[in-house]
Design an enzyme around this catalytic site. Structure first.
Site, PDB file in Angstrom:
ATOM      1  N   GLU A 137      -9.539   4.192  -1.627  1.00 60.66           N
ATOM      2  CA  GLU A 137      -8.187   3.926  -2.579  1.00 60.66           C
ATOM      3  C   GLU A 137      -8.668   3.146  -3.794  1.00 60.66           C
ATOM      4  OE1 GLU A 137      -5.044   2.051  -0.696  1.00 60.66           O
ATOM      5  OE2 GLU A 137      -5.461   3.065   0.989  1.00 60.66           O
ATOM      6  N   ARG A 157       1.031  16.032  13.414  1.00 64.18           N
ATOM      7  CA  ARG A 157       2.534  16.537  13.603  1.00 64.18           C
ATOM      8  C   ARG A 157       2.365  17.974  13.551  1.00 64.18           C
ATOM      9  NH1 ARG A 157       3.567  12.307  10.090  1.00 64.18           N
ATOM     10  NH2 ARG A 157       3.848  13.755   8.547  1.00 64.18           N
ATOM     11  N   ASP A 163       0.953  -1.292  -0.022  1.00 60.63           N
ATOM     12  CA  ASP A 163      -0.009  -0.014   0.100  1.00 60.63           C
ATOM     13  C   ASP A 163       0.991   1.335  -0.169  1.00 60.63           C
ATOM     14  OD1 ASP A 163      -2.411   1.344  -0.035  1.00 60.63           O
ATOM     15  OD2 ASP A 163      -2.537   1.411   2.167  1.00 60.63           O
ATOM     16  N   TYR A 222       2.121   2.639  15.327  1.00 62.03           N
ATOM     17  CA  TYR A 222       2.561   2.708  14.174  1.00 62.03           C
ATOM     18  C   TYR A 222       4.180   3.303  14.234  1.00 62.03           C
ATOM     19  CZ  TYR A 222       2.750   7.950  13.823  1.00 62.03           C
ATOM     20  OH  TYR A 222       2.870   9.417  13.774  1.00 62.03           O
ATOM     21  N   HIS A 249      -4.099  13.888   1.134  1.00 62.04           N
ATOM     22  CA  HIS A 249      -4.018  13.302   2.095  1.00 62.04           C
ATOM     23  C   HIS A 249      -2.980  13.432   3.278  1.00 62.04           C
ATOM     24  CE1 HIS A 249      -5.167   9.883   4.705  1.00 62.04           C
ATOM     25  NE2 HIS A 249      -4.021   9.042   4.271  1.00 62.04           N
ATOM     26  N   GLN A 276      -3.854   2.427  15.245  1.00 62.36           N
ATOM     27  CA  GLN A 276      -2.763   2.984  14.509  1.00 62.36           C
ATOM     28  C   GLN A 276      -1.741   3.797  15.153  1.00 62.36           C
ATOM     29  OE1 GLN A 276      -4.136   4.526  10.947  1.00 62.36           O
ATOM     30  NE2 GLN A 276      -2.506   5.265   9.945  1.00 62.36           N
TER      31      GLN A 276
HETATM   32 CA    CA Z   1      -4.036   2.901   3.143  1.00 63.82          CA
END
Ligand code: CA
Length: 418
Positions: A204, A145, A129, A247, A136, A243
């Protein structure tokens, strides 16, 4: 202008025009799995078409179309798959009577799409991916951030990606249970365990590898299209709270691998070719192995819907594939530049496709801006993220000068956690 029509009638907004002729695999009460194409509201059984001699000069064994997946067919290469598609276009074009005048053959070759079940079209060995939409990446970087430095230093120099999990990719129409896992609420000192609270989708597309490479080999941007069989719609379901905690530093793991959804029809790159459009002007200039010539982006209109249980679907987003900063050709050149080999059936996700406008954002995370701006559904309820028993639907199509080539639907339902 559309100059070609079919003796199968269909409406102007039908995804499966004579210009499309995608590939898939279907099942019904009589058929375990046959390769098929689509026109109008019909499926075309390719096993039956071959068995009755309609692929005559192509000299194909009808057993080729009886496999569970399209991998063996696709692996024959575009020198076979393109003539097969062109022959189907010829057979179904207005004025061609070869099949049209044979009602007995029509009865076994044509079935209503509503009467069959579409299966996962390819065996997916590996799934990658990417993260290639600039809007995005900018939105996510701004939220998590620093708005002033939303894009990380590498972002405009390489198409960022990660290796995903193929085992949990399902075909449209499936359901899955809300994932459970570790989360660390912002005010908590230690992580907690439980059902994900921030279940999200990612709008997507994905492309299917049609030509393998050997280890050590690299694919140039100029040769990349030889390796891309076609595209589908793709929902890369994401658990945002899992996530956020997990992550760092290696990227997504359990937040992404519990379920992903693909649409059942692979629309060939050849069918999409008329809808090519200019790519982003890339500044700073990319390294030579990522440079390309020609129009390599695609104008694919995308829509996203949430359908709460027992309610009508609500359209929540309108985006377009043309907002991709990195093209598929660049993604493939980057993926193989180190000698990583490709296999037929490998799936490459585009990454969430967001446009510049707030109604063009391709995830709930962005649409509701981390849940701070809830969205209204048609039944009056509100959504910050995805609720139990919501069905999420992606639609996608190309349209130009009266010619439409579409993907159908990519739909899946989120059930309560087990
Ligand atoms: Ca994705």
């Amino acid at each position: 202008m559309a100059t070609r029509s079919s003796w199968i009638q269909y409406a102007a907004d039908c995804d499966f025009s004579i210009y499309n002729i995608p590939f898939g695999v279907y099942a019904d009460a009589d058929t375990r799995h046959h390769a098929c194409s689509a026109i109008g509201d019909q499926v075309i059984d390719l096993y039956e078409l071959c068995h009755h001699g309609y692929f005559g000069i192509l000299n194909l064994d009808s057993s080729l179309f009886k496999h569970e997946f399209l991998n063996e067919f696709i692996a024959l290469g575009k020198e076979v798959t393109n003539p097969v598609r062109n022959r189907i276009i010829e057979l179904f074009s207005a004025g061609n009577t070869e099949l049209q005048n044979n009602p007995v053959h029509c009865k076994t070759i044509l079935k209503k799409q509503a009467d069959v079940r579409m299966l996962l079209p390819v065996h997916i060995g590996d799934y990658t991916d990417f993260y290639s939409s600039i809007d995005h990446a900018t939105n996510v970087g701004t939220m998590f951030r620093d708005p002033a430095n939303a894009l990380l230093p590498n972002w405009k120099h390489l198409p960022v990606g990660y290796h995903g999990r193929a085992s949990s990719i399902c075909v449209s129409g499936h359901s899955f249970h809300r994932p459970k896992g570790q989360q660390k609420p912002p005010d908590a000192e230690l992580p907690v365990f439980g059902p994900c609270k921030l279940l999200d989708f990612e709008l997507e597309t994905a492309f299917v590898i049609g030509k393998k490479t050997e280890m050590g080999e690299s694919v140039s941007t100029a040769k990349a299209d030889d390796h891309i069989f076609g595209m589908l719609l793709f929902n890369d379901w994401s658990a945002r709270d899992i996530q956020t905690w997990e992550y760092v530093p290696l990227g997504p793991f359990l937040a992404k691998n519990f379920a992903s959804t693909v649409s059942p029809w692979i629309v060939t790159l050849e069918a999409l070719e008329p809808f090519r459009t200019k790519g982003y002007v890339q500044e700073p200039k990319v390294l030579p192995y990522l440079q390309y010539t020609g129009d390599k982006n695609l104008d694919i209109k995308l829509e996203m819907f949430i359908q709460p249980e027992k309610a009508e679907p609500t359209k929540i987003c309108t985006s377009n594939y043309k907002y991709m900063y990195w093209t598929m050709e660049q993604q493939l050149a980057h993926h193989t530049v180190n000698g990583c080999n490709l296999n037929v059936g490998d799936l490459m996700g585009s990454g969430t496709i967001s446009g510049p406008q707030p109604h063009e954002y391709g995830s709930m995370l962005e649409l509701t801006w981390k849940g701070t701006k809830p969205m209204k559904m048609s039944d009056g309820s509100e959504r910050k993220f995805i609720n139990d028993n919501d069905t999420v639907i992606i639609k996608g199509w190309c349209e130009k000068d009266g010619v439409r080539v579409g993907f159908g639907e990519c739909s899946a339902k989120a059930l309560p956690a087990l």
